[in-house]
Structures are given as C-alpha cells and as structure tokens.
Design an enzyme around this catalytic site. Sequence first.
Site, PDB file in Angstrom:
ATOM      1  CD  GLU A 102      -1.270   3.122  17.577  1.00 40.70           C
ATOM      2  OE1 GLU A 102      -0.050   3.399  17.577  1.00 40.70           O
ATOM      3  OE2 GLU A 102      -2.165   3.963  17.814  1.00 40.70           O
ATOM      4  CG  HIS A 150       1.976   5.643  14.536  1.00 36.16           C
ATOM      5  ND1 HIS A 150       2.415   6.917  14.269  1.00 36.16           N
ATOM      6  CD2 HIS A 150       0.732   5.778  15.072  1.00 36.16           C
ATOM      7  CE1 HIS A 150       1.466   7.789  14.627  1.00 36.16           C
ATOM      8  NE2 HIS A 150       0.432   7.119  15.114  1.00 36.16           N
TER       9      HIS A 150
HETATM   10 MG    MG Z   1      -1.388   8.033  16.139  1.00 35.71          MG
END
Ligand code: MG
Length: 494
Positions: free
Chosen positions: A264, A267
């Site tokens: 994450e 991201h």
């Molecule tokens: Mg992902």
Amino acid sequence: MKYNSPVNELLEEYRPVWALLYSSSVMRWDLETYMPRAGADARGRALADITMMVQSRIISMKPLIERGKASKGLTDVEKGVVRVLGRRLNYYERVPPTLIEELQRTTTKSRIAWREAKEKSDFKLFRPHLEKVLSLKMKEGERLAGGGDPYDALLDQGEEGLSSRDLDSIFGSLIPSLKKILSKVLKNGEPPSSHKLEKSGYDEPSIIAANAGVIQVLGMPNDRFRVDLSAHPFTSGMDVDDVRITTRFKDRDFRTTLYATIHESGHALYELQVDRDLRSTPIGHGVSSGFHESQSRFWENMVGRSREFVKKLTPVIHKMLEFTKRYDSDELYRYANLVRPSLIRVDADEITYNLHIALRYRIEKLLFEEKVKVAEIPQIWSDTIEELLGVKPKDDSTGSLQDIHWSSGGFASFPNYTVGNVIAGMCWEAISRKREFSAVINEGGVDELKKWLGSNIHRYGGTYAPRELQRRVFNKVNDTGGLIRYLETKYLKF
Ligand code: MG
C-alpha cells in the site's frame, strides 16, 4: 498554473466535481475504518447521491469537452485533462443511469450472497446472483463497445487501451516461463516452500510497532501520510498532501502484514509524488489501475522482498518482534520469499501469482464469449488451476468462491494485476540498466528509487494515457521480458 482556453474554463467547471470526489474519498475511507457499522446505510445513500451529482456535472461539461477535443496547440497537460474528461463523458453517455442503478442494486445483493456461499462453500447459492451480474456487465460492455468487443471495452475502463489481444500475448509469454522457473525452484528447494515463522504468533502492539518501523525505513512523510486498520488493505489518495493507507493483521505469519503495508505504501508513493500543479484537476492521480498496481508490486516485491531491503528491515523486525531474534537476515529473506503453488491467489508468491490471474482471465473470456455457462465455473476452475499450478481445490470456497471481485461486477479487473506486475518488471529492468539493482538499493536506497519513479512516472499523474506513458518511459509496451528476467535473476540462483 495558466491554461489555454477552453481548458481553463473546463478546469473551473471541474472544481466542484473535484470537491465532490474529494468528499466521497474521505467518506469511503471513513466507512472502511472508523464509522460505526450502523452508519453504512446512510453513507451508502449519500455516496450514491454524490455519484449522481458528479455524473450530471460531467454531462453538462460536454460542449467544453468537445471544444477541447477540437482545439489545436494544447500542451500535454491540457490534452490530458481533455482526454480524461472525454472518457468519463463517454461512459455516462453510453451507459444509461438505469443500467448503473441496476448494477448497483444487483451487486449489493450478490456480495451478500457471495459471502454466504463462501462461508458454506456452496457455489450453487451464488450462481443465480452471478448470472445476473454477468449479464448486466455484458450489457455494460456492449454499450461501451458500440459494436466492438464488450470484454475489451470493460478492460479499457480500468486500463485505457488494454485489449484481450495484449493479454493473450502477455500470458502466452508468461505462462511457460513461470512454469519453468517454478519447476526449477521446486526441484532446488530454494527458497523453501514453508517456514517455521509462518506459525509464530505475535501480539497487537508489537506488530503495530513493526509496521511503524517499516514505514520509517521507507521514509514515508509523516505530515502527509497515515496508516490505519481495515478488513482489506487499501490506499486513499485524497490530495497530494493527504494520502492514507490501511493495513491488517492476523495473529501469526507477520510477513503478510508487513508486505501489505509495503504494498500500500507503493500505491501511496505514486499519489504523493504527482506534480503539485495537477492537484484538483482530473489528472491529479495515478493514471490507471495497472500502473498503480505496478508501483505497489514494485515496492512490495522487487524492493521489499530483495535481500538488501530485508537486511535493512532486519533490525526493526528483531527489535519489535523479539521471537525473530534467532533468525538472521538471510533466514528472514528466505521466509519473505517462500515459493509454493497454492490454491489461494492472495497468498501466492511472485512466481505463481500471475498463474492465478491467467486462470481468472481464461474463465472471464470464456464467459464473455458465451462458450461456458456460470454453472460450469467450479469445474473449469478446478481443471485449469490443476493444469497451471498442479493443485486442485477440495471445495468451492478455496476454488471459484475465493475472490469478492465478480460479486461486485469486477469482471475484466483481474488482468490489471498482471499488467501491474509486467510494468513493475519493466521498472526493475530500466532502473538496473546502469547498475545492478542490489547496488541501487545498497547505495542509493529508497531515496534514489523514489526519485527515479517520481521523475519518470509519478509526477505526470494522468497526463499521458498508460500506453503512451509506457512508451515514453520504457520505449516499449507491456513487455514481459523485464519481469521474466527479474524472476530468473532472483530465483534461479537464490
Ligand atoms: Mg494493490
């Protein structure tokens, strides 16, 4: 920033849309993290209302969007704004609100049915719901395709320009290479297929501290980024100065939590490094799901599971999770990279992961070509996973009922995971062109990687369509060679 007409007017009209999208992003984040459960109903209605407001505002921007499309001499950023708004307008014009509503209603019910069917491991309970969802998604695809291929039209929604021709060629090259690497690894027994640490339990305060340590090693900015807990990890990029991730933990096998956090964070870094001039515009976020996933997988796997990075993490792990102290960094490296063909996609290692996606892609295509019926999914699933991975599910819950995606209408979205892995492989290859990747991590560290990704990919946001961005950065599109060479380099002499 100054823009040419009519993009200037477009961006002014877009401002309230941005504010609505910003609000719904905060509302969704809150829904998944802190909101009392009983609030879900009101939140769902408010979010649906916002969606309708966004839709009608975008439709009202049509004359300006048309003028933008006809304008000559626009900058790349301006062209990006027109392209992205044009795509949204196209969606709302082709897919009638009645169909959107019906999809919403049907998928809400089918998600509940899926949950029950999965618990009881009985595909038959889910079948009628999935049939309805599939037929609505086929209708949506047909509307979007306007005479073209409905499945390709859905693929294009998540990853602009992606078609099943691309995917056939991607999987055509990946499947035999992955199978070859897998069989060699299994023969060598290195990395191993299981580890004692998978069974070691931990307590909550320790894992929270360990996660915080990982965030620190990654150098995430404290004042623009935060971490919370949710049932399924996700990233919310509300603004370049407000990016949030969630993670989750079980009670054992701590690597799953730490790697969810790194994933994450990958991201999040994308969202944190978009050019500040693009904030509050339609191109102020990562460009596509495939590109976004490439960034999360790059940090999770190429960086996070590398020998050099595990070495950097080892003092944190030893300090926060005391039971790991008798395992040195080499041993933790092996634990981070266990390889075993398994039934469950989310538990899959780097080598087998894309075979799980190949399976789902194959079934989706057969469904859309109407070569198989929904009722036949469990059987095809079982046969295909055996062919690809040599394992066979004993029941539906570890077979075709394991993912939530189809129940929510998420057809044509699994392939984006593989596109993401392929682009991550291209990043790995581009970064290690001048120096070995291990040297980059050792000498330049996370800062050098962030800088490379920031200046080559992140800063552009949605300025360039994903294929165009790939061409600019790598001089090629969806090339699987990088990913295959990365896996061979790592696993054949592990
Ligand atoms: Mg992902």
